[in-house]
Design a protein around this motif. Structure first.
Motif, short mmCIF file in Angstrom:
data_model
loop_
_atom_site.label_atom_id
_atom_site.label_comp_id
_atom_site.label_asym_id
_atom_site.label_seq_id
_atom_site.Cartn_x
_atom_site.Cartn_y
_atom_site.Cartn_z
N HIS A 58 0.94 -0.77 -5.19
CA HIS A 58 -0.37 -0.48 -5.79
C HIS A 58 -0.54 -1.20 -7.13
O HIS A 58 -1.61 -1.75 -7.42
CB HIS A 58 -0.52 1.03 -6.01
N THR A 106 -10.93 2.26 -1.70
CA THR A 106 -10.77 3.70 -1.50
C THR A 106 -9.61 3.99 -0.57
O THR A 106 -8.79 4.90 -0.83
CB THR A 106 -12.07 4.31 -0.92
N GLY A 109 -6.32 3.26 -2.35
CA GLY A 109 -5.97 4.26 -3.34
C GLY A 109 -5.45 5.55 -2.74
O GLY A 109 -4.92 6.40 -3.47
N ASN A 110 -5.59 5.69 -1.42
CA ASN A 110 -5.19 6.96 -0.79
C ASN A 110 -4.11 6.81 0.28
O ASN A 110 -3.80 7.79 0.95
CB ASN A 110 -6.43 7.62 -0.17
N PHE A 208 -8.01 5.07 -9.40
CA PHE A 208 -7.10 5.75 -8.48
C PHE A 208 -5.68 5.86 -9.04
O PHE A 208 -4.92 6.73 -8.60
CB PHE A 208 -7.07 5.02 -7.13
#
Length: 275
Positions: A58, A106, A109-110, A208
């Motif tokens: 990330h 999105t 980030g998850n 995030f």
């Protein structure tokens, strides 16, 4: 964020400076730039430094997107001045790309760091195979497809690129040239696409990553500020060195080197996740 010693901070700064130098040399040597070089180098640098695997990829992706804000602006401006940015295409395409970026960021980030690494590895392998197997000038069609297929392509370019931490060149150029698009306009337009990807992508990486445990020191969300500050000038300095080497090497060999670099990187990342 845990306290760290000055020695550890020094090692981190040197590693990130080395990342910029290596990325710059490879970018100058192979005629590429941005995340397709920076992300894997950061990945291995952070791995060597013992950064938490759950956030390692990330941070590599977020930091790479942040560097594209600077390098992409310079590149897009240069292509704009040369008239190689297709404004009409961008007007019709930007919203689909941006929507893809929002969806991809999105998702990124998850999901786990391993899943994000797997995405990069698989796409890197696909790009490598395209470079090795596709003949120069080979096209799927003579023009870009109409609505809604063109918009779906833009959405996928935005979504996959932001998840990999790359600009518009790696996926945008081969996609456009696959439809007989002039290479110079493809490169220039892809540079502008890089900014459409990097601006919201960087902001969402910061959002995030706020409060995430295990990040390298001096990280704003998933963007490492030390990396952002050091990579840009280092890569800018080193790129001419790679370009100088490139002039002494057969272009076809350069293409082969880059394809093999991507293929090895993709396989290694997939192996790291699976094992």
């Amino acid at each position: 964020m845990e306290d760290i010693s000055l020695i550890s901070l020094g090692f981190l700064a040197l590693a990130l400076l080395a990342t910029g130098l290596v990325a710059g040399i490879i970018a100058g040597l192979l005629g590429v730039g941005g995340g397709i070089v920076i992300v894997p180098v950061l990945y291995y640098m952070f791995t060597a430094l013992g950064i938490d695997p759950s956030v390692l990829m990330h941070v590599a992706v977020g930091t790479s997107l942040a560097t594209i804000l600077a390098t992409g602006t310079s590149s897009a401006r240069a292509h704009w001045k040369r008239g190689s940015v297709d404004i009409d295409l961008l007007k019709r395409w930007w919203w689909a790309i941006a929507l893809g970026v929002l969806a991809g960021a999105t998702l990124a980030g998850n999901i786990s760091g391993g899943a994000l690494t797997l995405v990069f590895g698989v796409v890197a392998l696909a790009v490598s195979a395209n470079m090795l197997l596709r003949k120069d000038g080979a096209a799927l069609a003579q023009t870009l497809p109409g609505t809604p297929f063109k918009e779906v392509m833009g959405f996928l370019i935005g979504a996959i690129s932001v998840m990999m931490g790359i600009g518009g060149g790696t996926l945008g150029v081969p996609t456009l040239t696959l439809f007989n698009y002039p290479i110079r306009k493809a490169v220039g337009t892809a540079a502008a696409i890089g900014l459409i990807i990097a601006v919201p992508g960087t902001l969402m990486s910061i959002w995030f990553g706020l409060g995430a445990e295990g990040r390298p020191p001096f990280s704003l969300g998933y963007v490492n500020l030390i990396g952002f500050i050091l990579i840009i000038p280092a890569s800018t300095l080193a790129a001419p060195w790679g370009a100088k080497i490139a002039h002494a090497i057969d272009p076809s060999k350069l293409k082969l080197i880059f394809a093999l670099f991507l293929g090895f990187t993709g396989l290694r990342m997939i192996y790291d996740v699976m094992m």
